[in-house]
Write a protein that holds these residues in place. Sequence first.
Motif, short mmCIF file in Angstrom:
data_model
loop_
_atom_site.label_atom_id
_atom_site.label_comp_id
_atom_site.label_asym_id
_atom_site.label_seq_id
_atom_site.Cartn_x
_atom_site.Cartn_y
_atom_site.Cartn_z
N GLN A 112 0.82 -1.20 0.00
CA GLN A 112 0.00 0.00 0.00
C GLN A 112 0.86 1.26 0.00
O GLN A 112 1.89 1.31 0.67
N THR A 113 0.45 2.29 -0.72
CA THR A 113 1.16 3.57 -0.74
C THR A 113 0.35 4.59 0.04
O THR A 113 -0.84 4.76 -0.18
N ARG A 117 8.78 6.37 -1.84
CA ARG A 117 8.62 6.17 -3.27
C ARG A 117 8.74 7.47 -4.05
O ARG A 117 9.20 7.47 -5.18
N GLN A 119 5.49 10.35 -0.38
CA GLN A 119 4.75 9.12 -0.58
C GLN A 119 5.59 7.93 -0.16
O GLN A 119 6.76 7.83 -0.54
N GLU A 147 5.69 3.61 0.47
CA GLU A 147 5.12 2.27 0.28
C GLU A 147 5.32 1.53 1.59
O GLU A 147 6.46 1.27 1.99
#
Length: 77
Positions: free
Chosen positions: A2-3, A18, A73, A75
């Motif tokens: 999931q990000t 990310r 962002q 992950e």
Amino acid sequence: MQTLLLRQMQKGQTGTIRAIKIGGELGRRIREMGLIPGAQITIHGRAPLNDPVAIRVMNGTLTLRNSEADYIQVEVQ
């Protein structure tokens, strides 16, 4: 996997950066602190009102305001 935005992560959660979604002076400052794509981070803790957030990166601890964490962002694992 999931990000999430770094701001959305919970204490003890680990992930890999990310993307840094800001340029300019703030983006440069974030990258100079070692927060670059591919870096492993762990949420170390939060202040009582959830701002700022303390993170572990490269064997050190950094604190970021939520307004800065909104551009990172991650992950999560």
